[in-house]
Design a protein around this motif. Sequence first.
Motif, PDB file in Angstrom:
ATOM      1  N   ARG A 104     -14.798 -18.232  -3.938  1.00  0.00           N
ATOM      2  CA  ARG A 104     -14.789 -19.077  -5.138  1.00  0.00           C
ATOM      3  C   ARG A 104     -13.833 -18.505  -6.183  1.00  0.00           C
ATOM      4  O   ARG A 104     -13.033 -19.223  -6.773  1.00  0.00           O
ATOM      5  N   GLN A 105     -13.893 -17.180  -6.395  1.00  0.00           N
ATOM      6  CA  GLN A 105     -12.989 -16.547  -7.354  1.00  0.00           C
ATOM      7  C   GLN A 105     -11.540 -16.719  -6.924  1.00  0.00           C
ATOM      8  O   GLN A 105     -10.670 -17.011  -7.742  1.00  0.00           O
ATOM      9  N   LYS A 127     -10.256 -19.111  -5.116  1.00  0.00           N
ATOM     10  CA  LYS A 127      -9.849 -20.512  -5.279  1.00  0.00           C
ATOM     11  C   LYS A 127      -9.670 -20.883  -6.758  1.00  0.00           C
ATOM     12  O   LYS A 127      -8.684 -21.522  -7.125  1.00  0.00           O
ATOM     13  N   GLU A 128     -10.599 -20.457  -7.598  1.00  0.00           N
ATOM     14  CA  GLU A 128     -10.588 -20.863  -9.003  1.00  0.00           C
ATOM     15  C   GLU A 128      -9.644 -20.046  -9.884  1.00  0.00           C
ATOM     16  O   GLU A 128      -9.023 -20.577 -10.792  1.00  0.00           O
ATOM     17  N   LYS A 129      -9.551 -18.746  -9.604  1.00  0.00           N
ATOM     18  CA  LYS A 129      -8.791 -17.872 -10.499  1.00  0.00           C
ATOM     19  C   LYS A 129      -7.529 -17.284  -9.884  1.00  0.00           C
ATOM     20  O   LYS A 129      -6.710 -16.708 -10.581  1.00  0.00           O
TER      21      LYS A 129
END
Length: 105
Positions: free
Chosen positions: A81-82, A84-86
């Motif tokens: 998730r990190q 992909k998002e950041k």
Amino acid sequence: MIEKRLLKRFFPHIAAELEREPDITFLAFRSSQKEAEKASFEPTAVDFIRRCDNERQAREIIDYLESKGEIDKEYAEKLRRQLKEKGLRSFGPKKGPGYYAKYGF
């Protein structure tokens, strides 16, 4: 305790540093206490991810560590998730050859 004027007179550089705003930069942080403790003794998932050149390599690292049981499913999902998002560099700057010789562990 020393007076400000004496401090400035005898130790001008120290006085200037004390008057400045702190200049602290965090390049990365650990979101898992378990991983933070592990980092003292052996490379963590984040250490391996920081050696990657692109997000595809980072996903492969996460998948591999999860499949080998080095990280649990929940932590693997958090890393994905990190990523992909950041983005890749949200884990910290790239660790290249000679990183530990230059900066230590």
